[in-house]
Design an enzyme around this catalytic site. Structure first.
Site, PDB file in Angstrom:
ATOM      1  N   THR A 235       0.327 -56.653  96.632  1.00  0.00           N
ATOM      2  CA  THR A 235       0.574 -57.330  95.346  1.00  0.00           C
ATOM      3  C   THR A 235       2.057 -57.683  95.261  1.00  0.00           C
ATOM      4  O   THR A 235       2.859 -57.271  96.098  1.00  0.00           O
ATOM      5  CB  THR A 235       0.150 -56.447  94.147  1.00  0.00           C
ATOM      6  OG1 THR A 235      -1.213 -56.101  94.289  1.00  0.00           O
ATOM      7  CG2 THR A 235       0.349 -57.128  92.828  1.00  0.00           C
TER       8      THR A 235
ATOM      9  N   THR B  83      -1.675 -61.085  92.810  1.00  0.00           N
ATOM     10  CA  THR B  83      -2.098 -60.401  94.031  1.00  0.00           C
ATOM     11  C   THR B  83      -3.231 -61.135  94.728  1.00  0.00           C
ATOM     12  O   THR B  83      -3.908 -61.981  94.126  1.00  0.00           O
ATOM     13  CB  THR B  83      -2.571 -58.970  93.678  1.00  0.00           C
ATOM     14  OG1 THR B  83      -2.900 -58.262  94.868  1.00  0.00           O
ATOM     15  CG2 THR B  83      -3.799 -59.010  92.776  1.00  0.00           C
TER      16      THR B  83
ATOM     17  N   GLU C  52      -4.845 -58.679  96.690  1.00  0.00           N
ATOM     18  CA  GLU C  52      -5.317 -57.316  96.969  1.00  0.00           C
ATOM     19  C   GLU C  52      -4.722 -56.754  98.247  1.00  0.00           C
ATOM     20  O   GLU C  52      -3.569 -56.330  98.248  1.00  0.00           O
ATOM     21  CB  GLU C  52      -6.845 -57.257  97.002  1.00  0.00           C
ATOM     22  CG  GLU C  52      -7.440 -55.898  97.337  1.00  0.00           C
ATOM     23  CD  GLU C  52      -7.023 -54.774  96.399  1.00  0.00           C
ATOM     24  OE1 GLU C  52      -7.311 -53.611  96.722  1.00  0.00           O
ATOM     25  OE2 GLU C  52      -6.412 -55.023  95.356  1.00  0.00           O
TER      26      GLU C  52
ATOM     27  N   SER D 241      -8.117 -52.971  87.509  1.00  0.00           N
ATOM     28  CA  SER D 241      -6.830 -53.169  88.169  1.00  0.00           C
ATOM     29  C   SER D 241      -5.813 -52.189  87.612  1.00  0.00           C
ATOM     30  O   SER D 241      -5.930 -51.751  86.464  1.00  0.00           O
ATOM     31  CB  SER D 241      -6.328 -54.592  87.940  1.00  0.00           C
ATOM     32  OG  SER D 241      -4.984 -54.741  88.343  1.00  0.00           O
TER      33      SER D 241
ATOM     34  N   GLY E 288       1.861 -52.309  94.069  1.00  0.00           N
ATOM     35  CA  GLY E 288       1.659 -50.955  94.547  1.00  0.00           C
ATOM     36  C   GLY E 288       0.285 -50.368  94.293  1.00  0.00           C
ATOM     37  O   GLY E 288       0.113 -49.150  94.342  1.00  0.00           O
ATOM     38  N   GLY E 289      -0.745 -51.202  93.992  1.00  0.00           N
ATOM     39  CA  GLY E 289      -2.069 -50.660  93.757  1.00  0.00           C
ATOM     40  C   GLY E 289      -2.058 -49.674  92.603  1.00  0.00           C
ATOM     41  O   GLY E 289      -1.395 -49.883  91.586  1.00  0.00           O
TER      42      GLY E 289
END
EC number: 2.3.2.2
Length: 607
Positions: free
Chosen positions: A420, A438, A440, A483, A504-505
């Site tokens: 992202t 993003t 992903e 998300s 950073g997820g």
């Protein structure tokens, strides 16, 4: 305390160093896009007249040029996002989605756009389950690469909607700088090269992808010029036909064909499962204008993104829990203990409740209620770490009264990628944009749409892999996967004082929360807050932490009962802009993580 930020005693000397750096990197030296790629990475810039921050100097220079030519924050943000699709195609682009948060100086309102990808109408509940065994496909490699995990992209529609609501320019004008960069090329840096190498096995499985990113069969060399004429042509198509040209017509059909029949090589042994997206899915996609989440924290009003983003509620809940304690009076290790414990409680509730609010009942009001936070804070022992995972609270029925802890909690596996990107923009009129976008995975689905120059996302892997009717993040047709993106704008007395966000997820939530604590509670400058070592507590037995965090706090936190798991990877890669008295802007980007970012101001202080 004052509702304006206070600065640490180190600020004066830091400001002097920053201004010295700003003198050697004036906007006139770095306001070009395209083939002139000698712009420095400037992690901090201080001045007036508008500012931008991103993870790439070319992208920041695009935004700076828009501001200097009279564009506003939204104009700059869209132009920057388009440029990110060129220079950082493995993190974001028109094949993905994101969340756009905007402060309108004219109305004093924070408003948001949900441009998250959606599951195709034919998406089955068991799409990620092997019918031969009844077991989920392995995440690597089966689900990561291919069409099955591609969601209907939302990024082009987000740009159109943002410009329509708040912009002063057309999409055609906003795309011009990025089109030039795609046509003329940019200089390959170490990160781009390394991310290509990491993806080489996936990219080699797809003809269109290997042709673009593996010229001659190898990753582009550091220092070489990378061009993407197909993407330049795609941007020109959008400039002529608007986003309808993406969601309908030949381009849309090319996207559908790539999803339903990925262009695999004849000799690949890599699983590349097909997807179910149709032209109707693309034609019916819509962004959603959503109300932001909002919490009050030590006199600041903190606005974030509502579901399907879990960032606004989880950051907000963690802060509400922490507000029950005087962090500023604690030694740093004690403050970090509180941060880890509050995060665990908030992540437990995230797992229990967060999903697409258009499909499931997400108790947003309860999760962000101070009374609920008081009840959850009862479980935070200032002296001892709780056994992990902790259980979720009842966000639909609470009274703030301390009770016996619930049964042991469950911490489900989170497959959200740490890729992202994020950007921040402020203009001379006081408008603010925080935008996280993003595709992903680093490299998304691995599928470059043939002849179009952009990668498609694999966002549907953000759904829970196994279907559970009680899981708020279960797979459903038309639904948006949960998300962790957390674009955040902070107000004081109704005026913006800080905007920040990060990739950073699931660690995005940690990065944003920790930066806010660093800035508001621990007295760090915004420069110090972004550079400080990070941990990513997520209700697990072990807390992932950067080595510098372990070195600083490991011994003390072990005494509380915490177990830290060092990681060589950076946690987050933030951007931020602080708006100070008199309109003084402090734009910051990462000084070292992922090679460092680039923050620029229109008129550097002292010039």
């Amino acid at each position: 305390m004052s509702r304006r930020f206070t600065r640490s005693s180190a600020f004066t000397s830091a400001l002097a160093m920053v201004l010295a750096g700003a003198v050697s990197a004036s906007p006139a030296d770095a306001a070009t896009a395209g083939s002139e790629q000698d712009s420095p990475r400037v992690p901090t810039s201080i001045g007036y007249g508008g500012a931008v921050s991103s993870l790439d100097p070319v992208v920041s220079d695009v935004g700076l040029k828009v501001l200097r030519q009279g564009g506003n924050a939204t104009d700059a943000a869209v132009a920057m996002a388009a440029a990110i699709g060129v220079t950082d195609p493995y993190s974001a682009g028109i094949g993905g989605g994101g969340f756009f948060v905007h402060y309108d100086a004219a109305t004093g309102q924070v408003e948001t756009i949900d441009g998250r990808e959606t599951a195709p109408a034919a998406m089955e509940h068991d799409a990620f389950v092997d019918p031969a065994t009844g077991e989920p496909y392995p995440f690597y490699p089966d689900l990561v690469t291919g069409g099955v995990s591609v969601g209907v992209p939302g990024t082009p529609a987000t740009w159109e909607r943002a410009l329509e609501r708040w912009g002063t320019t057309s999409l055609s004008q906003a795309l011009r700088p990025a089109t030039t960069v795609a046509e003329e090329g940019f200089v390959v840096d170490q990160l781009f090269h390394d991310q290509t190498v990491v993806n080489q096995g996936r990219f080699e499985a797809l003809t269109s992808t290997s042709e673009l990113f593996l010229p001659g069969g190898e990753a582009p060399e550091v220092g070489s010029v990378f061009r993407n004429p197909d993407l330049a042509a795609t941007y020109r198509t959008l400039a002529r036909g608007g986003v309808e040209a993406f969601y309908e017509g030949e381009l849309a059909q090319d996207v559908v064909d790539a999803v339903q029949a990925p262009p695999v090589t004849d000799d690949t042994e890599l699983p590349v499962p097909v997807g179910s997206m149709t032209a109707e899915d693309l034609a019916s996609y819509e962004v959603v204008d959503r109300d932001p989440t909002a919490v009050s924290y030590r006199g600041y009003d903190i606005f974030g993104m509502a579901p399907p983003a879990s960032g606004g509620t989880t950051v907000g809940e963690a802060l509400n829990i922490l507000e029950q304690f005087d962090l500023g009076s604690l030694e740093d290790p004690a403050a970090m203990h509180h941060y880890i414990e509050a995060s665990a409680l908030a992540y437990a509730d995230r797992a229990a409740y967060l999903g697409d609010g258009d499909f499931v009942d997400v108790p947003v009001a309860g999760l962000l209620d101070d009374t609920f936070a008081k009840e959850r804070a009862c479980l935070l022992n200032p002296e001892v770490a709780a056994a992990k995972p902790v259980a979720a609270g009842d966000a639909r029925s609470y009274d703030g009264v301390c009770a016996e802890p619930a049964a042991e909690g469950i911490n489900p596996e989170d497959t959200e990628s740490t890729s992202t990107t994020n950007l921040t923009a402020v203009d001379r009129w006081g408008n603010v944009v925080e935008y996280t976008l993003t595709i992903e995975q680093i490299g998304g689905s691995g599928i470059v749409v043939p002849g179009r120059g952009f990668l498609l996302n694999n966002e549907l892997t953000d759904f829970s892999i196994e279907y559970d009717a009680e899981d708020p993040n279960r797979i459903e047709a038309g639904k948006r996967p949960r998300s962790s993106m957390s674009p955040t704008i902070v107000l004081a007395d109704g005026r913006p004082v800080l905007a920040l966000g990060s990739p950073g997820g699931s660690q995005i939530i940690n990065t944003v929360t920790q930066m806010l604590i660093n800035r508001i509670d621990l007295g760090m400058t915004i420069e110090e807050a972004i550079a400080a070592p990070r941990a990513a507590p997520q209700n697990s037995v072990r807390t992932t932490a950067e080595q510098a965090f372990v070195d600083s706090y490991g011994t003390a936190l072990t005494g509380y009962g915490h177990t830290l798991r060092p990681t060589a990877n950076a946690i987050g890669a933030a951007t931020a802009i602080e708006i100070g008295p008199g309109g003084l802007l402090t734009a910051v980007a990462e000084p070292t993580r992922l090679g460092g970012g680039s923050a620029r101001v229109v008129w550097p202080a002292g010039h």
